[in-house]
Write a protein that holds these residues in place. Structure first.
Motif, PDB file in Angstrom:
ATOM      1  N   UNK A  17       0.829  -1.188   0.000  1.00 13.69           N
ATOM      2  CA  UNK A  17       0.000   0.000   0.000  1.00 13.69           C
ATOM      3  C   UNK A  17       0.875   1.253   0.000  1.00 13.69           C
ATOM      4  N   UNK A  18       1.983   1.176   0.693  1.00 13.83           N
ATOM      5  CA  UNK A  18       2.879   2.322   0.743  1.00 13.83           C
ATOM      6  C   UNK A  18       3.495   2.597  -0.623  1.00 13.83           C
ATOM      7  N   UNK A  19       3.755   1.540  -1.361  1.00 11.07           N
ATOM      8  CA  UNK A  19       4.305   1.702  -2.710  1.00 11.07           C
ATOM      9  C   UNK A  19       3.311   2.396  -3.624  1.00 11.07           C
ATOM     10  N   UNK A  20       2.032   2.113  -3.456  1.00 12.51           N
ATOM     11  CA  UNK A  20       0.995   2.759  -4.268  1.00 12.51           C
ATOM     12  C   UNK A  20       0.981   4.257  -4.002  1.00 12.51           C
ATOM     13  N   UNK A  21       1.052   4.622  -2.733  1.00 10.39           N
ATOM     14  CA  UNK A  21       1.065   6.052  -2.390  1.00 10.39           C
ATOM     15  C   UNK A  21       2.319   6.737  -2.920  1.00 10.39           C
ATOM     16  N   UNK A  22       3.438   6.040  -2.901  1.00 15.72           N
ATOM     17  CA  UNK A  22       4.675   6.614  -3.431  1.00 15.72           C
ATOM     18  C   UNK A  22       4.580   6.838  -4.934  1.00 15.72           C
ATOM     19  N   UNK A  23       3.989   5.891  -5.647  1.00 14.76           N
ATOM     20  CA  UNK A  23       3.825   6.050  -7.096  1.00 14.76           C
ATOM     21  C   UNK A  23       2.874   7.202  -7.398  1.00 14.76           C
ATOM     22  N   UNK A  24       1.793   7.311  -6.645  1.00 19.02           N
ATOM     23  CA  UNK A  24       0.849   8.421  -6.838  1.00 19.02           C
ATOM     24  C   UNK A  24       1.532   9.767  -6.597  1.00 19.02           C
ATOM     25  N   UNK A  25       2.319   9.852  -5.536  1.00 25.32           N
ATOM     26  CA  UNK A  25       3.026  11.093  -5.236  1.00 25.32           C
ATOM     27  C   UNK A  25       4.032  11.424  -6.336  1.00 25.32           C
ATOM     28  N   UNK A  26       4.719  10.423  -6.838  1.00 20.81           N
ATOM     29  CA  UNK A  26       5.682  10.642  -7.914  1.00 20.81           C
ATOM     30  C   UNK A  26       4.997  11.148  -9.176  1.00 20.81           C
ATOM     31  N   UNK A  27       3.863  10.576  -9.510  1.00 20.56           N
ATOM     32  CA  UNK A  27       3.116  11.016 -10.693  1.00 20.56           C
ATOM     33  C   UNK A  27       2.655  12.463 -10.528  1.00 20.56           C
ATOM     34  N   UNK A  28       2.133  12.793  -9.363  1.00 22.24           N
ATOM     35  CA  UNK A  28       1.660  14.160  -9.123  1.00 22.24           C
ATOM     36  C   UNK A  28       2.811  15.156  -9.185  1.00 22.24           C
ATOM     37  N   UNK A  29       3.921  14.837  -8.549  1.00 19.65           N
ATOM     38  CA  UNK A  29       5.054  15.768  -8.536  1.00 19.65           C
ATOM     39  C   UNK A  29       5.626  15.996  -9.934  1.00 19.65           C
ATOM     40  N   UNK A  30       5.803  14.927 -10.684  1.00 22.04           N
ATOM     41  CA  UNK A  30       6.356  15.104 -12.034  1.00 22.04           C
ATOM     42  C   UNK A  30       5.379  15.845 -12.934  1.00 22.04           C
TER      43      UNK A  30
END
Length: 56
Positions: free
Chosen positions: A1-14
């Motif tokens: 679940x933490x990996x999902x949040x990290x991917x979402x944050x990465x997509x938003x930031x980029x």
């Protein structure tokens, strides 16, 4: 679940660094996280109402 949040944050930031609208990226991140939740949950036992009784 933490990996999902990290991917979402990465997509938003980029996307924000590229100049995409923040509201669109926020909705995209929420959509991705909600869609990934069932994939991250472990498979459990079925509820009691879904089980069948043995016939006698």
């Amino acid at each position: 679940m933490l990996a999902v949040l990290a991917v979402c944050a990465l997509i938003v930031l980029t996307s924000l660094l590229r100049g995409e609208p923040w509201m669109l990226m926020g909705l995209t991140a929420i959509s991705l996280a909600v869609a990934a939740v069932p994939e991250a949950l472990p498979a459990g036992r079925s509820p009691p109402s879904a089980r069948t009784r043995p016939t006698r």
